[in-house]
Design an enzyme around this catalytic site. Structure first.
Site, PDB file in Angstrom:
ATOM      1  N   HIS A 121      51.982  42.591  43.762  1.00 19.94           N
ATOM      2  CA  HIS A 121      51.313  42.125  42.500  1.00 19.94           C
ATOM      3  C   HIS A 121      50.676  40.600  42.864  1.00 19.94           C
ATOM      4  O   HIS A 121      49.698  40.463  41.715  1.00 19.94           O
ATOM      5  CB  HIS A 121      52.108  41.923  41.302  1.00 19.94           C
ATOM      6  CG  HIS A 121      52.648  43.432  41.204  1.00 19.94           C
ATOM      7  ND1 HIS A 121      52.695  43.720  40.104  1.00 19.94           N
ATOM      8  CD2 HIS A 121      53.135  43.951  41.454  1.00 19.94           C
ATOM      9  CE1 HIS A 121      53.057  45.035  40.023  1.00 19.94           C
ATOM     10  NE2 HIS A 121      53.823  45.645  41.454  1.00 19.94           N
ATOM     11  N   SER A 168      49.386  32.105  42.203  1.00 22.32           N
ATOM     12  CA  SER A 168      49.152  32.284  40.690  1.00 22.32           C
ATOM     13  C   SER A 168      49.908  33.098  40.129  1.00 22.32           C
ATOM     14  O   SER A 168      49.127  32.820  38.779  1.00 22.32           O
ATOM     15  CB  SER A 168      47.584  33.175  41.162  1.00 22.32           C
ATOM     16  OG  SER A 168      47.154  34.420  41.114  1.00 22.32           O
TER      17      SER A 168
END
Ligand code: HEM
Ligand SMILES: *[C@@H]1O[C@H](CO)[C@@H](O)[C@H](O)[C@H]1NC(C)=O
Ligand SMILES: *[C@@H]1O[C@H](CO)[C@@H](O)[C@H](O)[C@H]1NC(C)=O
Length: 366
Positions: free
Chosen positions: A76, A94
């Site tokens: 992901h 991130s």
């Protein structure tokens, strides 16, 4: 004779030169202070301390819920990358750095817990979030018997912006949509199938929140090929009564079948590769390792990364062979690859298989 040994000497000198250029001391291991570990490259010692913390406090050295989640977050985080659009920077952490944005995306439902755990470990040891995710993923995989020992490269800088919504494939999407998204991130249909070996150490908590921990195969605690087998047992393509969005009926009691896995197992672009892994663990592991290596450095410049693969533990080997779950026979298998018949498999002995859920607090004794 003389010429031969001279040549040999040259090779040795040249190799020494190369290794010293890379800053790698490769003959003797150094004891890593504060740990029981030794490293060929002293620069990797710090990662042994991270390993001990992770295994003790997060992954519990078992192929349970936390190790599964550690692999899922690898995907992901990294897949927020695009060859064509100006968004996302790949395997950059991130998803942790900009968690307040990315963890709100529907496709990231359930990632918050592992994201929080890994953030704490990264902050404790001064590691970037991109590195901690890749490291924990490789260690989590290594906690599963039968798994390959994945590579680990260290040195990803922190992310500077969040990924955009829509980069993570979803279980209710069509094969066309999923393959297009993966292509845009640089992955072929074969590579997607290889990555999906991950669903052999996996369960769903959020697809149907009334049955948390429902596994995708009968052996979620090992890295075997049962996922590729069991997804090919006969079933129906569309959600029935009582099934949630993205889920179709599994013919095994207690097992979850994603609509995307059902479709990819049967699509002409993916079915043959899917089936090729069933009786060849070496092939499955090689293809998975290769695709994971690519995933782990998406958007990164590998010239700036240091190879600390030596820190990744050696997985145990598998104790089972590929089989049909008890109660199923070859007549229950769906043919889908035009070129090759489904491999012949023995049926496990015993009463019809009931798949048990994955406990959410593995290693805590409850
Ligand atoms: C077609 C692409 C994919 C789709 C649609 C998909 C979808 C899903 C869904 C819906 C779940 C259940 C989440 C939950 O309810 O808790 C899941 C779990 C998981 N996925 Fe995927 N996935 C895909 C590809 C991948 C890839 C490429 C990887 C890793 C390389 C991966 C690793 C995992 C793992 C390890 C879990 C289990 C997490 C746990 O047990 O806590 N998936 N996936
Ligand atoms: C990454 O960001 C965190 C949080 O801001 C910070 O503590 C850490 O030092 C940064 N790490 C690197 C390698 O830049
Ligand atoms: C399994 O795959 C490997 C490649 O990784 C190949 O060399 C080998 O021949 C395959 N084995 C069988 C029995 O097909």
């Amino acid at each position: 004779m003389v010429i031969k040994s001279l040549l040999g000497l040259l090779v040795v000198v040249f190799t020494l030169f190369l290794t010293s250029q890379a800053g790698v001391v490769s003959y003797r291991k150094t004891q890593c202070a504060g740990t029981v570990h030794k490293a060929f490259n002293p620069a990797c010692c710090k990662w042994f301390r991270v390993l001990d913390d992770l295994q003790t406090n997060v992954l519990h050295s078992t192929c349970g819920d936390a190790s599964h989640s550690a692999l899922r977050i690898v995907f992901h985080d990294a897949i927020g990358f695009s060859k064509t659009k100006k968004f996302g920077d790949g395997a950059d952490g991130s998803i942790i750095m900009f968690g307040e944005t990315e963890l709100e995306f529907a496709a990231n439902n359930g990632i918050d817990e592992i994201a929080g755990d890994l953030k704490r470990v990264a902050d404790t040891h001064g590691k970037s979030y991109g590195d901690i995710i890749q490291f924990a993923g490789a260690v989590g995989v290594a906690n599963c018997a039968g798994a390959p020992r994945l590579k680990f490269l260290a040195g990803r800088p922190n992310a500077t912006r969040p990924a955009s919504e829509g980069t993570v494939p979803e279980a209710f999407q069509s094969v066309d949509t999923i393959l297009a998204r993966m292509h845009d991130a640089g992955f072929s249909p074969d590579e997607l199938v290889a990555l999906l070996a991950s669903h052999t150490m996996a369960a769903a908590d959020k697809v149907d929140i009334t049955i948390p921990g429902t596994p995708f195969d009968s052996t979620p605690d090992s890295f075997d090929s049962q996922f590729f087998i069991e997804t090919r047992l006969k079933g129906v393509a569309f959600p029935g009564k009582g099934h949630k969005r993205g889920e179709v009926a599994s013919p095994l009691v207690g097992e979850m079948r994603l609509q995307s896995d059902f479709a990819l197992a049967r699509d002409h672009r993916t079915a043959c590769t899917w089936q090729s892994f069933i009786k060849n663990q070496t092939l499955m592991n090689q293809c998975f390792s290769y695709a994971m290596e690519k995933l782990s450095v998406l958007g990164q410049n590998t010239k700036h990364l240091l190879d600390c693969s030596e820190v990744i533990p050696h997985p145990e080997s598998l104790k089972t062979i590929p089989h049909l779950p008890a109660g199923k026979t070859m007549a229950d298998v769906e043919q889908a690859c035009a070129a090759t018949p489904f491999p012949k498999l023995p049926t496990a002995i015993g009463p019809a298989t009931i798949v048990k859920p994955v406990e959410s607090c593995d290693g805590d004794g409850n």
